[in-house]
Design a protein around this motif. Structure first.
Motif, PDB file in Angstrom:
ATOM      1  N   SER A  12       0.802  -1.223   0.000  1.00  0.00           N
ATOM      2  CA  SER A  12       0.000   0.000   0.000  1.00  0.00           C
ATOM      3  C   SER A  12       0.835   1.273   0.000  1.00  0.00           C
ATOM      4  CB  SER A  12      -0.953  -0.001   1.206  1.00  0.00           C
ATOM      5  OG  SER A  12      -0.204   0.001   2.411  1.00  0.00           O
ATOM      6  N   ILE A  13       2.056   1.228   0.565  1.00  0.00           N
ATOM      7  CA  ILE A  13       2.889   2.438   0.589  1.00  0.00           C
ATOM      8  C   ILE A  13       3.998   2.414  -0.472  1.00  0.00           C
ATOM      9  CG2 ILE A  13       2.411   2.868   3.021  1.00  0.00           C
ATOM     10  CD1 ILE A  13       5.347   1.971   3.558  1.00  0.00           C
ATOM     11  N   TYR A  14       4.116   1.299  -1.179  1.00  0.00           N
ATOM     12  CA  TYR A  14       5.166   1.164  -2.194  1.00  0.00           C
ATOM     13  C   TYR A  14       5.183   2.328  -3.199  1.00  0.00           C
ATOM     14  CZ  TYR A  14       7.967  -0.916  -5.913  1.00  0.00           C
ATOM     15  OH  TYR A  14       8.916  -1.139  -6.873  1.00  0.00           O
ATOM     16  N   PRO A  15       4.044   2.697  -3.798  1.00  0.00           N
ATOM     17  CA  PRO A  15       4.071   3.815  -4.758  1.00  0.00           C
ATOM     18  C   PRO A  15       4.577   5.121  -4.148  1.00  0.00           C
ATOM     19  CG  PRO A  15       1.982   2.646  -4.908  1.00  0.00           C
ATOM     20  CD  PRO A  15       2.704   2.121  -3.690  1.00  0.00           C
ATOM     21  N   ASN A  16       4.251   5.368  -2.880  1.00  0.00           N
ATOM     22  CA  ASN A  16       4.712   6.593  -2.218  1.00  0.00           C
ATOM     23  C   ASN A  16       6.221   6.584  -2.019  1.00  0.00           C
ATOM     24  OD1 ASN A  16       2.064   7.504  -2.055  1.00  0.00           O
ATOM     25  ND2 ASN A  16       1.760   6.620  -0.035  1.00  0.00           N
ATOM     26  N   ILE A  17       6.752   5.442  -1.632  1.00  0.00           N
ATOM     27  CA  ILE A  17       8.202   5.322  -1.428  1.00  0.00           C
ATOM     28  C   ILE A  17       8.930   5.551  -2.745  1.00  0.00           C
ATOM     29  CG2 ILE A  17      10.083   3.748  -0.803  1.00  0.00           C
ATOM     30  CD1 ILE A  17       8.469   4.591   1.622  1.00  0.00           C
ATOM     31  N   ILE A  18       8.476   4.896  -3.810  1.00  0.00           N
ATOM     32  CA  ILE A  18       9.112   5.056  -5.123  1.00  0.00           C
ATOM     33  C   ILE A  18       8.983   6.499  -5.591  1.00  0.00           C
ATOM     34  CG2 ILE A  18       8.984   4.381  -7.566  1.00  0.00           C
ATOM     35  CD1 ILE A  18      10.295   2.301  -5.706  1.00  0.00           C
ATOM     36  N   GLY A  19       7.822   7.091  -5.399  1.00  0.00           N
ATOM     37  CA  GLY A  19       7.628   8.487  -5.783  1.00  0.00           C
ATOM     38  C   GLY A  19       8.587   9.414  -5.067  1.00  0.00           C
ATOM     39  N   PHE A  20       8.784   9.196  -3.771  1.00  0.00           N
ATOM     40  CA  PHE A  20       9.720  10.012  -3.005  1.00  0.00           C
ATOM     41  C   PHE A  20      11.142   9.834  -3.528  1.00  0.00           C
ATOM     42  CE2 PHE A  20      12.915  10.079   0.389  1.00  0.00           C
ATOM     43  CZ  PHE A  20      12.879  11.431   0.693  1.00  0.00           C
ATOM     44  N   LEU A  21      11.562   8.588  -3.745  1.00  0.00           N
ATOM     45  CA  LEU A  21      12.927   8.335  -4.222  1.00  0.00           C
ATOM     46  C   LEU A  21      13.174   8.987  -5.579  1.00  0.00           C
ATOM     47  CD1 LEU A  21      13.355   4.612  -3.142  1.00  0.00           C
ATOM     48  CD2 LEU A  21      14.400   6.637  -2.103  1.00  0.00           C
ATOM     49  N   ARG A  22      12.162   9.024  -6.414  1.00  0.00           N
ATOM     50  CA  ARG A  22      12.320   9.635  -7.748  1.00  0.00           C
ATOM     51  C   ARG A  22      12.414  11.165  -7.676  1.00  0.00           C
ATOM     52  NH1 ARG A  22      12.661   5.727 -11.200  1.00  0.00           N
ATOM     53  NH2 ARG A  22      11.398   3.867 -11.073  1.00  0.00           N
ATOM     54  N   LEU A  23      12.057  11.759  -6.554  1.00  0.00           N
ATOM     55  CA  LEU A  23      12.205  13.203  -6.368  1.00  0.00           C
ATOM     56  C   LEU A  23      13.651  13.590  -6.064  1.00  0.00           C
ATOM     57  CD1 LEU A  23       9.076  14.004  -4.161  1.00  0.00           C
ATOM     58  CD2 LEU A  23       9.398  14.549  -6.591  1.00  0.00           C
ATOM     59  N   LEU A  24      14.437  12.637  -5.594  1.00  0.00           N
ATOM     60  CA  LEU A  24      15.832  12.906  -5.233  1.00  0.00           C
ATOM     61  C   LEU A  24      16.680  13.065  -6.494  1.00  0.00           C
ATOM     62  CD1 LEU A  24      16.075  10.331  -2.331  1.00  0.00           C
ATOM     63  CD2 LEU A  24      15.757  12.795  -2.142  1.00  0.00           C
ATOM     64  N   PRO A  25      17.790  13.806  -6.424  1.00  0.00           N
ATOM     65  CA  PRO A  25      18.628  14.051  -7.610  1.00  0.00           C
ATOM     66  C   PRO A  25      19.124  12.747  -8.232  1.00  0.00           C
ATOM     67  CG  PRO A  25      19.357  15.378  -5.739  1.00  0.00           C
ATOM     68  CD  PRO A  25      18.336  14.425  -5.221  1.00  0.00           C
ATOM     69  N   GLU A  26      18.967  12.633  -9.563  1.00  0.00           N
ATOM     70  CA  GLU A  26      19.359  11.420 -10.281  1.00  0.00           C
ATOM     71  C   GLU A  26      20.830  11.084 -10.107  1.00  0.00           C
ATOM     72  OE1 GLU A  26      18.149  11.168 -14.344  1.00  0.00           O
ATOM     73  OE2 GLU A  26      16.108  11.823 -13.890  1.00  0.00           O
ATOM     74  N   GLN A  27      21.689  12.085  -9.960  1.00  0.00           N
ATOM     75  CA  GLN A  27      23.118  11.811  -9.795  1.00  0.00           C
ATOM     76  C   GLN A  27      23.422  11.236  -8.418  1.00  0.00           C
ATOM     77  OE1 GLN A  27      21.823  14.860 -10.207  1.00  0.00           O
ATOM     78  NE2 GLN A  27      22.730  16.314  -8.814  1.00  0.00           N
ATOM     79  N   SER A  28      22.487  11.355  -7.495  1.00  0.00           N
ATOM     80  CA  SER A  28      22.693  10.854  -6.141  1.00  0.00           C
ATOM     81  C   SER A  28      21.956   9.558  -5.851  1.00  0.00           C
ATOM     82  CB  SER A  28      22.242  11.900  -5.116  1.00  0.00           C
ATOM     83  OG  SER A  28      22.999  13.072  -5.248  1.00  0.00           O
ATOM     84  N   VAL A  29      20.872   9.295  -6.578  1.00  0.00           N
ATOM     85  CA  VAL A  29      20.041   8.129  -6.307  1.00  0.00           C
ATOM     86  C   VAL A  29      19.686   7.441  -7.621  1.00  0.00           C
ATOM     87  CG1 VAL A  29      17.832   7.339  -5.366  1.00  0.00           C
ATOM     88  CG2 VAL A  29      19.046   9.213  -4.269  1.00  0.00           C
ATOM     89  N   HIS A  30      19.956   6.159  -7.685  1.00  0.00           N
ATOM     90  CA  HIS A  30      19.584   5.345  -8.839  1.00  0.00           C
ATOM     91  C   HIS A  30      18.594   4.308  -8.343  1.00  0.00           C
ATOM     92  CE1 HIS A  30      22.883   7.122 -11.102  1.00  0.00           C
ATOM     93  NE2 HIS A  30      23.559   7.023  -9.965  1.00  0.00           N
ATOM     94  N   VAL A  31      17.338   4.414  -8.771  1.00  0.00           N
ATOM     95  CA  VAL A  31      16.285   3.526  -8.286  1.00  0.00           C
ATOM     96  C   VAL A  31      16.225   2.301  -9.187  1.00  0.00           C
ATOM     97  CG1 VAL A  31      13.807   3.288  -7.833  1.00  0.00           C
ATOM     98  CG2 VAL A  31      14.962   5.465  -7.371  1.00  0.00           C
TER      99      VAL A  31
END
Length: 72
Positions: A12-31
């Motif tokens: 139920s919270i998976y989409p929210n977690i992924i959405g948050f991670l995708r807000l972080l700078p691409e050079q710092s976070v690779h999902v």
């Protein structure tokens, strides 16, 4: 240097977690989503191979990550 984390969350919270991670700078976070519903068979194999390498402390594939991405 990049670090890898794995999270196991309620569906139920998976989409929210992924959405948050995708807000972080691409050079710092690779999902890399490890969700059989979103990854192709080829992508799941690539994720599994990378996780196995990292568990074996083989980070050679990632050694030049910062240089290749303009970070030194």
């Amino acid at each position: 240097m990049m670090k890898t984390i794995s999270l196991e969350v309620e569906e139920s919270i998976y989409p929210n977690i992924i959405g948050f991670l995708r807000l972080l700078p691409e050079q710092s976070v690779h999902v890399l989503e490890d969700d059989s519903d979103t990854l192709s068979a080829e992508e799941r194999i690539a994720v599994a191979n990378n996780q196995a390498r990292l568990q074996a402390e083989d980070d050679s594939e990632f050694e030049n990550w910062e240089k290749e991405n303009g970070q030194v």
